[in-house]
Enzyme design. Sequence first.
Site, PDB file in Angstrom:
ATOM      1  N   HIS A  52      17.000   4.743 -40.125  1.00 22.07           N
ATOM      2  CA  HIS A  52      16.945   5.881 -41.053  1.00 22.07           C
ATOM      3  C   HIS A  52      15.870   5.685 -42.117  1.00 22.07           C
ATOM      4  O   HIS A  52      15.890   6.348 -43.147  1.00 22.07           O
ATOM      5  CB  HIS A  52      18.295   6.064 -41.756  1.00 22.07           C
ATOM      6  CG  HIS A  52      19.459   6.170 -40.831  1.00 22.07           C
ATOM      7  ND1 HIS A  52      19.553   7.184 -39.910  1.00 22.07           N
ATOM      8  CD2 HIS A  52      20.564   5.404 -40.677  1.00 22.07           C
ATOM      9  CE1 HIS A  52      20.696   7.033 -39.229  1.00 22.07           C
ATOM     10  NE2 HIS A  52      21.314   5.954 -39.672  1.00 22.07           N
ATOM     11  N   HIS A 211      22.277  10.305 -36.167  1.00 24.11           N
ATOM     12  CA  HIS A 211      22.200   9.372 -35.036  1.00 24.11           C
ATOM     13  C   HIS A 211      22.085  10.158 -33.733  1.00 24.11           C
ATOM     14  O   HIS A 211      22.379   9.645 -32.660  1.00 24.11           O
ATOM     15  CB  HIS A 211      23.433   8.476 -34.979  1.00 24.11           C
ATOM     16  CG  HIS A 211      23.790   7.844 -36.277  1.00 24.11           C
ATOM     17  ND1 HIS A 211      24.574   8.464 -37.219  1.00 24.11           N
ATOM     18  CD2 HIS A 211      23.446   6.638 -36.796  1.00 24.11           C
ATOM     19  CE1 HIS A 211      24.695   7.670 -38.279  1.00 24.11           C
ATOM     20  NE2 HIS A 211      24.021   6.564 -38.049  1.00 24.11           N
TER      21      HIS A 211
END
Lengths: 325, 325
Positions: A52, A211
């Site tokens: 991320h 995700h």
Amino acid sequence: MNHADTMLAESLDGFAAAHADIVLLATDREFVRRKRNKPGKVALISGGGAGHEPLHAGFVGHGMLDAACPGQIFTSPTPNQMMNAAQSVDGGAGVLFIVKNYSGDMMNFQMAAEMLDQENAVVIVNDDVAVEDSTYTTGRRGVAGTLIVEKILGAAAERGDNLQQLKILGDAVNKATASMGVALTSCTVPAAGKPTFQISMNEMEVGVGIHGEPGRRRVALGSADSIAEELTSAVKKDLGLKADQEVILLVNGFGGTPMLELYLMVNATRKVLAKSGVTVARYLTGSYVTSLEMAGCSITATVASPEFLSLWDAPVHTAALRWGM
Amino acid sequence: MNHADTMLAESLDGFAAAHADIVLLATDREFVRRKRNKPGKVALISGGGAGHEPLHAGFVGHGMLDAACPGQIFTSPTPNQMMNAAQSVDGGAGVLFIVKNYSGDMMNFQMAAEMLDQENAVVIVNDDVAVEDSTYTTGRRGVAGTLIVEKILGAAAERGDNLQQLKILGDAVNKATASMGVALTSCTVPAAGKPTFQISMNEMEVGVGIHGEPGRRRVALGSADSIAEELTSAVKKDLGLKADQEVILLVNGFGGTPMLELYLMVNATRKVLAKSGVTVARYLTGSYVTSLEMAGCSITATVASPEFLSLWDAPVHTAALRWGM
């Protein structure tokens, strides 16, 4: 990459070298910490799976986080990492953990919080309005709004707020923050070596997680205006946004979306908000909370009180956010 | 997007709204200019086709550019845009154009320079060591090193250097700067609607240009270390880098590459440089000179004199680069 199993370590080494003026990388790469502790300040610690970036290590520094614990890609860090980080950045005023609401992160951060000798508290971020319960989550997911929680709490900690005040403020910022995203392509976890989900050139996943988790619906690729309308409406509804309110607006890229498109989304989103009489008081545009190389973006809005704005504007000096110093 | 032919206009409107504290967007979106002129300062103007964001509009502001003229995607702006920009930001000390070496940009900027009443000069950036002559270029292409030229000249103009000094300094920075890139995917020009070139999942284009122009060779996808070795060797050879020299290192993403991978490339590159005794004095990592959503990255090094470093470190306040204020 070189190898999937050394990817995170090599990337952290590069990050630490590139930002040696701001951060230190701990032994065994357990955490990235602020170079110099500030005695008497509550220590803010976050973390979560890698993939991320720049979240969270990119937000370590003056005015934001004291430490960030990286897990492997899309995998929670361990309680040991968090406890060692807490000991390392302890300023004698307690520790606040900022945790995105994923089952693995929640379990491990809460375990660390319980085992820790220092006084501590946990702020949970669950800003994603797309879905209740998801692949890795009970309740709502924590996504790009985490950046806003970390920035505002970081400024408050820097000015001297105590642990209890920061916990109350953090919960309030989270409650005032809502996000929703859309993906045009999947991400590919390096160790898996193939896309997390299949999506055609002419489709998009509305409400996608960071995700690649499923969102609300898979539909034909829409125009930027229609995407902005759908994402912003969901955010507005969740926050109960009304005319004359002000927001901090984050248009966040997921890693594979160029700035040309993100600014186009900024334009589309501000027009949707303006139709309801909502004003954007502060803009932030960029790929800050990503899903590896996923194409797509999310819209995050935080209802902006004068206090939130003043803390948002306070100086920050991190790898990924820097202003006022 | 909404429509290919309104994409740039909508993106510029979003950019101008998001950065209203720093920039103004001119009538008919001819250029993005610094909000407040600085009388007595040489005006720095750059520009070029869109699709490379944040270059150039993201570098307009204190300590960098006074104006940026955007063309349509991968298309030169017109001489009229440049002349109107020059009149708008004129501080009475002349105008310096910073131009990437592409035939269209060169022709139009030189035409503007000739027609302009104000005293002016042109600095040409041609940092790409990959190939001589290319699809849009006679000689070497101008790529990510443009950012370094703009930053250093911006700081020098801010401290009061005159037009002649800036022209000499700009040529010196360009000469001290070399870049080379690699692409893992193509970009897709919105109006064309299909990838600019075909490349398989297991191939890469070494020495690619920032419009997807061909590079040196198309080969099987290599490891990050082998890519860093090849790109850095070409840059080192061009600059004649020797032990004990220092560089400013820019690891630049092309738009579709996540920070996790860029920092991994930072790590690989600094190790290659260290083997020759070359030290990285300053790092910059991010997607600053992009090719729409192309996956890949480039390595840029500038041989760092004490003067270059001091100008690099000087305060800058733009949408995409900000430090010291």
